[in-house]
Design an enzyme around this catalytic site. Structure first.
Site, mmCIF file in Angstrom:
data_model
loop_
_atom_site.group_PDB
_atom_site.id
_atom_site.type_symbol
_atom_site.label_atom_id
_atom_site.label_comp_id
_atom_site.label_asym_id
_atom_site.label_seq_id
_atom_site.Cartn_x
_atom_site.Cartn_y
_atom_site.Cartn_z
ATOM 1 N N CYS A 93 0.430 -1.023 -0.187
ATOM 2 C CA CYS A 93 0.133 0.058 -0.306
ATOM 3 C C CYS A 93 0.445 1.391 0.317
ATOM 4 O O CYS A 93 1.922 0.926 -0.174
ATOM 5 C CB CYS A 93 -0.471 0.004 1.040
ATOM 6 N N CYS A 126 -4.599 -1.016 -2.460
ATOM 7 C CA CYS A 126 -5.028 1.000 -2.848
ATOM 8 C C CYS A 126 -4.455 1.230 -3.890
ATOM 9 O O CYS A 126 -3.244 0.547 -4.992
ATOM 10 C CB CYS A 126 -4.320 1.955 -1.375
ATOM 11 N N CYS A 183 3.271 1.129 -8.450
ATOM 12 C CA CYS A 183 4.092 -0.313 -7.840
ATOM 13 C C CYS A 183 5.074 -0.391 -8.856
ATOM 14 O O CYS A 183 4.774 -0.125 -10.202
ATOM 15 C CB CYS A 183 2.526 -1.604 -7.677
#
EC number: 1.20.4.4
Length: 139
Positions: free
Chosen positions: A10, A82, A89
């Site tokens: 996250c 999230c 990412c």
């Protein structure tokens, strides 16, 4: 049989991914190596620790970490919790399965202290139920 690796991500590795790590260690710990990290490391949120303690899980010794490329590239499953983490990412290799399980950010809860606390409890329970379902069905 060697354990598989699951990596929860996250934004700040402060609330959601920390709670997911705690739940996953409880429900998946026999079969999975469980890790969590964030795009940034914001420190472990005390309310996340308190909420998990209320559910009988101690996450107080977990650390807030940024994404480790070695774990990311060798994980069997990467789960973003999230939208920010899903968008930011780093790329994962084709052999790494990636899923997105979106949850509200309890750190952004507004209102009275009671309302903020209820928000933490709700998100904790939602994450716990999702991980329990994964443990039971693999989905």
């Amino acid at each position: 049989m060697s354990k598989k690796t699951i990596y929860f991500l996250c934004t700040g590795n402060s609330c959601r991914s920390q709670m997911a790590e705690g739940w996953a260690k409880k429900h998946l710990g026999d079969e999975w190596n469980v890790y969590s990290a964030g795009i940034e490391a914001h420190g472990l949120n005390p309310n996340a620790v308190k909420a998990m303690r209320e559910a009988g899980i101690d996450i107080s010794e977990q650390t807030s970490d940024i994404i480790d490329p070695d774990i990311l590239h060798n994980a069997d499953l990467v789960i973003t919790l999230c939208g920010d983490a899903a968008d930011k990412c780093p790329m994962t290799p084709p052999h790494v399965k990636r899923e997105h399980w979106g949850f509200d950010d309890p750190a952004k809860a507004e209102g009275t202290e009671e309302e903020k606390w209820a928000f933490f409890q709700r998100v904790r329970d939602e994450i716990g139920e999702r991980i329990k379902r994964f443990a039971e069905t693999g989905e």
